[in-house]
Design an enzyme around this catalytic site. Sequence first.
Site, PDB file in Angstrom:
ATOM      1  N   HIS A  96       0.849  -1.193   0.000  1.00  0.00           N
ATOM      2  CA  HIS A  96       0.000   0.000   0.000  1.00  0.00           C
ATOM      3  C   HIS A  96       0.890   1.252   0.000  1.00  0.00           C
ATOM      4  CE1 HIS A  96      -2.729   3.129   1.361  1.00  0.00           C
ATOM      5  NE2 HIS A  96      -3.693   2.355   0.894  1.00  0.00           N
ATOM      6  N   GLU A 168      -4.248   2.146  -7.034  1.00  0.00           N
ATOM      7  CA  GLU A 168      -4.673   3.197  -6.118  1.00  0.00           C
ATOM      8  C   GLU A 168      -3.740   4.398  -6.304  1.00  0.00           C
ATOM      9  OE1 GLU A 168      -6.815   1.299  -2.585  1.00  0.00           O
ATOM     10  OE2 GLU A 168      -4.691   1.159  -2.150  1.00  0.00           O
TER      11      GLU A 168
HETATM   12  P1  PGA Z   1      -9.653   5.808   0.804  1.00  0.00           P
HETATM   13  O1  PGA Z   1      -8.431   4.822   0.935  1.00  0.00           O
HETATM   14  O2  PGA Z   1     -10.800   5.032   0.190  1.00  0.00           O
HETATM   15  O3  PGA Z   1      -9.946   6.241   2.211  1.00  0.00           O
HETATM   16  O4  PGA Z   1      -9.223   6.938  -0.080  1.00  0.00           O
HETATM   17  C1  PGA Z   1      -8.216   3.866  -0.060  1.00  0.00           C
HETATM   18  C2  PGA Z   1      -7.001   3.036   0.242  1.00  0.00           C
HETATM   19  O5  PGA Z   1      -6.029   3.551   0.795  1.00  0.00           O
HETATM   20  O6  PGA Z   1      -6.993   1.835  -0.054  1.00  0.00           O
END
Ligand code: PGA
Length: 256
Positions: A96, A168
């Site tokens: 992540h 992401e």
């Molecule tokens: P968020 O986070 O939906 O709060 O923007 C997504 C993630 O970090 O996977």
Amino acid sequence: MRWIGTSFKMTKTRAEAVAYATGLREALATEPPSGVRQFVVPPATALSAVVAALGEDSPVLVGAQNAHWEDAGAWTGEISVPQVADAGARLVEIGHSERRAHFGDTDATVRLKVAATLRHGLRPLLCVGESDDVRTAGRSVAYVRAQTEAALDGLPDDALQHVLIAYEPVWAIGEGGREPHPEDIAPVFADLRARWGDEGPALLYGGSVHRGNAAGLLEVPHVNGLFVGRGAWQVADFLRLIALTCGAEGSVRAPG
Ligand code: PGA
């Protein structure tokens, strides 16, 4: 098959996570969704409690937010894949952007963690995404492709099908994140699908997803699901997102 999942990040006590899992179990028992797989990724402290609260035959996979690449040893503060598996995890979130930014996860360690996760029969959820600087330089596609290749190159096809990739963009994640327009993210999904093939990893989108924008994001070609933070931390919101993800099943997909 589509996917919808949430990570609690560093939120929720065990009691709160259990209340969430119990709500989820009860709602899914009344109205089992079809065509969608769900997962929740609680903090490590709540892993086994969430697994227990969901119950034995739960359709909901439980994941860990991270795991070390070694099976055991002198790695203070870390948790191994066998340990999270022992707690009931069937999925491991890896790489992540918050871990890459703050905890030193690199392409090299992400690759080792993906391999360790597969070696123990768990499903890696590989997170990738470019910064705003990379995006404004017009290098999103190449950057994200390189991140996925660093993590997955050389894996056999039968392993790739167990991998989930969450694209992401760093500029879209968290408080202050910018909601993407479908056209911002479509080229990355098209490239990932071209690179990894139709039988390869499922491709999820994550970053500022909520019930208001989920349906539009699921319409982006090659998006196989959503990975959600804040927008799914209330169980009612997650249930709504599950329903939206089911509803998108069977919608017309762009070819190729
Ligand atoms: P968020 O986070 O939906 O709060 O923007 C997504 C993630 O970090 O996977």
